[in-house]
Design a protein around this motif. Structure first.
Motif, PDB file in Angstrom:
ATOM      1  N   ARG A 186       0.825  -1.206   0.000  1.00  0.00           N
ATOM      2  CA  ARG A 186       0.000   0.000   0.000  1.00  0.00           C
ATOM      3  C   ARG A 186       0.859   1.255   0.000  1.00  0.00           C
ATOM      4  N   VAL A 187       1.910   1.274   0.778  1.00  0.00           N
ATOM      5  CA  VAL A 187       2.808   2.436   0.796  1.00  0.00           C
ATOM      6  C   VAL A 187       3.509   2.581  -0.544  1.00  0.00           C
ATOM      7  N   ALA A 787      -5.736  -7.163  -0.523  1.00  0.00           N
ATOM      8  CA  ALA A 787      -6.434  -8.448  -0.551  1.00  0.00           C
ATOM      9  C   ALA A 787      -6.580  -8.965  -1.977  1.00  0.00           C
ATOM     10  N   HIS A 788      -6.589  -8.037  -2.949  1.00  0.00           N
ATOM     11  CA  HIS A 788      -6.803  -8.455  -4.336  1.00  0.00           C
ATOM     12  C   HIS A 788      -5.738  -7.919  -5.290  1.00  0.00           C
ATOM     13  N   ARG A 825     -10.514 -12.049   1.230  1.00  0.00           N
ATOM     14  CA  ARG A 825      -9.398 -12.590   0.453  1.00  0.00           C
ATOM     15  C   ARG A 825      -9.717 -14.023   0.017  1.00  0.00           C
ATOM     16  N   PRO A 826      -9.547 -14.343  -1.249  1.00  0.00           N
ATOM     17  CA  PRO A 826      -9.813 -15.716  -1.711  1.00  0.00           C
ATOM     18  C   PRO A 826      -8.633 -16.641  -1.410  1.00  0.00           C
ATOM     19  N   ALA A 834       3.019 -13.227   1.385  1.00  0.00           N
ATOM     20  CA  ALA A 834       3.345 -12.820   2.756  1.00  0.00           C
ATOM     21  C   ALA A 834       3.354 -11.311   2.943  1.00  0.00           C
ATOM     22  N   ALA A 835       3.811 -10.573   1.934  1.00  0.00           N
ATOM     23  CA  ALA A 835       3.938  -9.121   2.073  1.00  0.00           C
ATOM     24  C   ALA A 835       2.603  -8.393   1.978  1.00  0.00           C
ATOM     25  N   ASP A 836       1.518  -9.104   1.629  1.00  0.00           N
ATOM     26  CA  ASP A 836       0.221  -8.456   1.488  1.00  0.00           C
ATOM     27  C   ASP A 836      -0.551  -8.430   2.807  1.00  0.00           C
ATOM     28  N   PHE A 837       0.118  -8.114   3.870  1.00  0.00           N
ATOM     29  CA  PHE A 837      -0.530  -8.081   5.182  1.00  0.00           C
ATOM     30  C   PHE A 837      -1.343  -6.786   5.345  1.00  0.00           C
TER      31      PHE A 837
END
Length: 947
Positions: A186-187, A787-788, A825-826, A834-837
């Motif tokens: 996101r950043v 999430a997507h 999240r599917p 892992a980085a999509d926290f």
């Protein structure tokens, strides 16, 4: 018989499309010639009539390093104008001067390495002066304006070819070539990439320069983002130029590759097209490329791709046209228009932070102007040489008359006594560099720190009184009465030979260190103490050979300030920084506070009993007690017209309308760690900061007042149209900067408290009203949905906030937008990157491989936690599989309930040798929040589910 004229080769034919001309020239070059082009200093190819070429010419706020040129305000000052039209005109003037200077000196390049679009996330960053703003949209707007001016408006040819610095997430000087910025998706998308993207998409950018640092464990010079993002934003051939020495850093300091051949090949394949390394010596880079070709690490096609991008820039600059390109004859240099523009830019950059009515100053005001910067016109590392010069003191003399202005610099005056009772003595100069101020106020340009022909200092019975300026943290400069600074040249002697501190290694700074019954005078450029020798004063080999000095103070700076302030109606204290000391490239600041010596001067000025105006002239924000002053102003170092501009604002000839381009924090405790790049999790910048700032983003006062009314917000097809009116309700003509912010009112994830959507600088006469209309694309209100893995506009209410700063909101409205609802999240089908926290603590993102991908690992010595919200397990899964490297353990919980525990049996052979470990997963069905706790050196890349 006359020999027939050889046909013009296609690459010389301007009637052909640029792409065909590039392809033709590329086809005529040998592999050796193309390989030689990969270094910054590309040699000539005489058989084709191709001249030598170099990438790189610094032009951040004027043409730099190549001698006299018009010097405009620092970049952060240009950002403070919030005025794209002005900044475009500055860029145009700079590019015209680059062309004019090149006509006289072929060393002046047309591939300009400017502007810097790194976001001013952290105010202690040493290079704060080089950026425009902490906000990505304001940064993009100002950078786009500057690059458009640099490029010119011809549909084919470019006046200069601007390269943006520094790709990517670069905000620290400490360990800048080895530190890694951990940047969550996101950043990355919402903050760091955005500043570059909007400027590149505007079409006036020739390329970018990667930064020294690593991002998510991978050096920027081998970043996959160059291909995945940068080159996807435009169809233009972008030129990527390495930063100086960075290609060698891949092996020498970062140890990312074992050999330079591997490193060079990786950088070239990632998208670096020009290697800035080893100065003018191209042999090492050429040898590395040849070695990589011989080992099969590169192909000739890889080389062709990079050379094609270089040639594209050279063709756009008109280099290969038989007749002069439209910009080749530009001769505009130090014109009256450029001088006026430098003054206008300096005036527009002044920000009035506070005012109890003391400003503007009445014409008959008796003014005491004091402070270390009161009679200075400071340059920075990326400045040109001043042709004209204006200090605050000179500006006030000019505007109010010398009879009404008194002056005290406020430095301590000292004699340095040696152990045998003599004093340091500055011999007279030899006449070639008298130290006297010239017609424009500058010291003789022959005064250079490296001069060895001037006599060194001696010890004598009649010592020289030195002006001792303390710039904080014990860093001192010493200046002779005629204005010459003490400096040390390569021969080790101390001379009064510099007109200002400067240089890559500043040779004009010292420290007095207590030692025995006196002090050592340590020269900071060499790290060695000073001694008195028979042939002059020089640096010693070690402390045992050093001279012991006793400082004898002949006048304290505070006493001088009190003396001149006593007879004044208003004391103007000019405080701030020297851009070469305690905060600059290679050196971050350690505090927001002013140096202690300057704080003492402020107290002395206030104690004099009159009204006190604090004028901060600095490259970055400070934390000051603003309520203690009648007025506070800030301006960046304003270039050649800085003093005139400040005096005109103080006098009311110009109503101030600069606005802060970054948050001014009240205390060091409000700041995150310098290496914490997570602006969301760390609640950084005005976007997320929840404390009370000293001065907010966008703040700035005026000598007029303004009323806002008639707000209308209408949602259309793909945009929202916002209109309102602004009226000058004051009695002077003035500028106002109208600002529009947006905020998601019911976000499903942490969103900015408010974020800048648009702004406009207006000039209004008393009583005049202007309608302001902004057409804001709905995409400006979207966020990166981890999430997507894409941008998403969330449905619901959005506040639209109109006002004079991020906190001074005058009007507001709410619009309800249709969008794409959030969805879980599917994970059953795709698992989890892992980085999509959504949230984390105690972790950092690292490189999954040397070429692509991310993994997450605990910070050394910590237990890391990752939270993934709303994971959809459908009807249920029975097992979990982690893709990991390293050694350690992982614990998984669902909605806070332990569900699985996993561990590696043994460490993997290396950080990129991933294995899969699995375990049963209890009660995994429906939509649940998943939390993973990591221990050890485990690098988690992916989470998969089965059953």
């Amino acid at each position: 018989m006359t020999a027939p004229t050889p046909p013009t080769p296609p690459f010389r034919d301007p009637r052909l499309p640029l792409e065909k001309r590039v392809d033709d020239l590329l086809s005529r070059l040998t592999l050796d010639e193309k390989t030689a082009f990969l270094h910054q200093f590309a040699p000539a190819v005489e058989r084709l009539g191709v001249a030598a070429f170099r990438t790189g010419q610094e032009a951040l706020h004027g043409v730099a390093w190549m001698g006299p040129a018009t010097v405009f305000p620092q970049a952060v000052g240009l950002g403070a104008t919030w005025n794209e039209d002005l900044v475009r005109r500055v860029g145009e003037a700079v590019s015209k001067e680059a062309r004019a200077m090149r006509a006289r000196d072929e060393r002046v390049g047309l591939n300009v390495w400017s502007p810097t679009v790194n976001l001013l996330r952290h105010p202690l960053w040493g290079r704060n002066e080089e950026g425009y703003s902490e906000d990505p949209r304001l940064t993009s707007a100002i950078a786009t304006a500057y690059t458009r001016g640099l490029r010119g408006d011809h549909p084919v040819y470019w006046r200069t070819a601007p390269v943006l610095k520094h790709w990517l997430a670069h905000n620290n000087e400490a360990d800048r070539d080895t530190s890694s910025s951990s940047v969550r998706p996101r950043v990355l998308h919402e903050y760091d990439l955005r500043a570059f993207r909007e400027t590149v998409e505007a079409g006036a950018v020739a390329g970018v320069m990667p930064a020294y640092n690593l991002v998510n464990g991978r050096p920027n010079h081998v970043s996959p983002y160059l291909a995945e993002h940068l080159r996807a934003w435009t169809r233009e051939e972008l030129l990527v130029c390495s930063d100086a020495g960075a290609p060698s850093n891949l092996v020498d300091s970062e140890h990312y590759f074992d050999t330079h051949e591997e490193a060079t090949a990786a950088a070239l394949r990632a998208g670096v097209d020009s290697f800035t390394d080893h100065g003018t010596d191209s042999t090492k880079i050429v040898a590395r490329v040849r070695g990589a070709l011989e080992r099969g690490l590169l192909t000739e096609t890889d080389v062709d791709t990079a050379v094609r991008r270089q040639l594209s820039v050279r063709f756009r600059l008109g280099e290969f046209d038989p007749d002069p390109a439209p910009y080749a004859g530009t001769a505009d240099f130090d014109t009256p228009e450029h001088r006026e523009l430098a003054r206008e830019a300096a005036e527009q950059a002044v920000v009035l932070l506070g005012n109890d009515g003391v400003l503007p100053l009445a014409p008959d005001t008796r003014i005491a102007v004091v402070g270390l910067l009161a009679d200075e016109c400071k340059l920075d590392w990326y400045s040109g040489t001043l042709i004209h010069r204006s200090t605050p003191l000179e500006g006030l003399y000019e505007r109010f008359g010398a009879a009404r202005v008194s002056f005290a610099e406020g430095v301590d005056r000292v004699l340095l006594r040696t152990g045998d009772g003599r004093f340091l003595h500055v011999p007279p100069s030899d006449g070639s560099a008298s130290g006297a101020r010239g017609a424009e106020g500058a010291l003789d340009p022959a005064l250079l720190a490296g001069r060895t022909d001037l006599p060194p200092l001696t010890a004598a019975a009649d010592g020289t009184e030195l002006a001792l300026a303390d710039w904080g943290e014990g860093v001192l400069t010493l200046r002779a009465p005629d204005g010459r600074y003490l400096s040390v040249a390569e021969d080790g002697f101390v001379r009064a030979s510099a007109d200002q501190p400067g240089g890559w290694v500043v040779q004009e700074t010292f420290r007095l260190e207590p030692h025995g019954n006196g002090h050592l005078l340590r020269h900071l450029g060499t790290g060695r103490p000073v001694r008195v020798a028979a042939d002059g004063v020089k640096v010693a080999a070690d402390d045992a050979d050093a001279e012991i000095f006793e400082p004898v103070v002949t006048e304290r700076g505070e006493d001088a300030v009190a003396r001149v302030a006593a007879g004044a109606d208003v004391v103007v204290v000019v405080a701030g920084n020297d851009p070469h000391i305690n905060g600059r490239e290679t050196e971050d600041r350690t505090t927001l506070r002013l140096p202690a010596h300057q704080e003492r001067l402020l107290r002395a000025a206030r104690a004099a009993g009159g009204r006190t105006v604090l004028a901060l002239v600095s490259a970055y924000p400070y934390a000051v007690d603003a309520d203690a002053f009648s007025a506070v102003l800030w301006t960046a170092h304003g270039g050649q017209a800085a003093g005139t501009a400040l005096a005109r604002v103080l006098a009311g000839d110009v109503s101030p309308a600069g606005r802060l381009p970054q948050t001014w924090y009240a205390d060091d405790g409000d700041l995150p760690d310098l290496l914490d790049y997570d602006v969301i999790g760390g609640r950084q910048t005005y976007l997320y900061f929840e404390g009370t700032p000293l001065f907010p983003f966008g703040h700035g006062l005026s000598y007029a007042s303004f009323g806002y009314a008639d707000l209308s917000a209408r949602v259309g097809d793909g945009s929202v149209r916002v209109s309102f009116t602004v009226t000058n309700t004051g009695d002077v003509t003035a500028d106002e900067v109208a600002q529009l912010y947006g905020r998601a009112e019911e976000p499903s994830v942490p969103r900015p408290r408010r974020e800048l959507l648009a702004h406009r600088r207006l000039t209004l006469a008393p009583g005049a009203t202007a309608e302001v209309v902004f057409e804001v694309p709905l995409s400006a209100l979207a966020f990166w949905d981890v999430a997507h893995g894409r941008w998403r506009l969330e449905p619901g209410p959005y506040a639209l906030l109109v006002g004079a700063s991020s906190e001074d909101v005058r009007l507001s409205a709410t619009v309800t937008l249709d969008g794409e609802p959030s969805a879980p999240r599917p994970v059953r089908e795709r698992g989890l990157a892992a980085a999509d926290f959504d949230e984390q603590s105690g972790t950092e993102i690292v490189d999954r491989t040397r070429t692509a991908g991310d993994a997450v690992t605990p910070v050394a010595g910590a237990t890391g936690e990752l939270l993934y919200r709303a994971c959809d397990f459908g009807r249920g899964v029975t097992g979990v599989t982690l893709t990991v490297a390293g050694e350690g353990s992982a614990e998984i919980a669902l909605d806070g309930v332990p569900a699985a525990a996993l561990a590696t049996d043994a460490p993997t052979p290396g950080p990129y040798d991933y294995v899969e470990i699995g375990a049963p997963l209890a009660a995994a069905e429906g939509v649940r929040d998943l939390r993973i706790r990591l221990r050890g050196t485990l690098r988690l890349a992916h989470v998969g589910f089965s059953g």
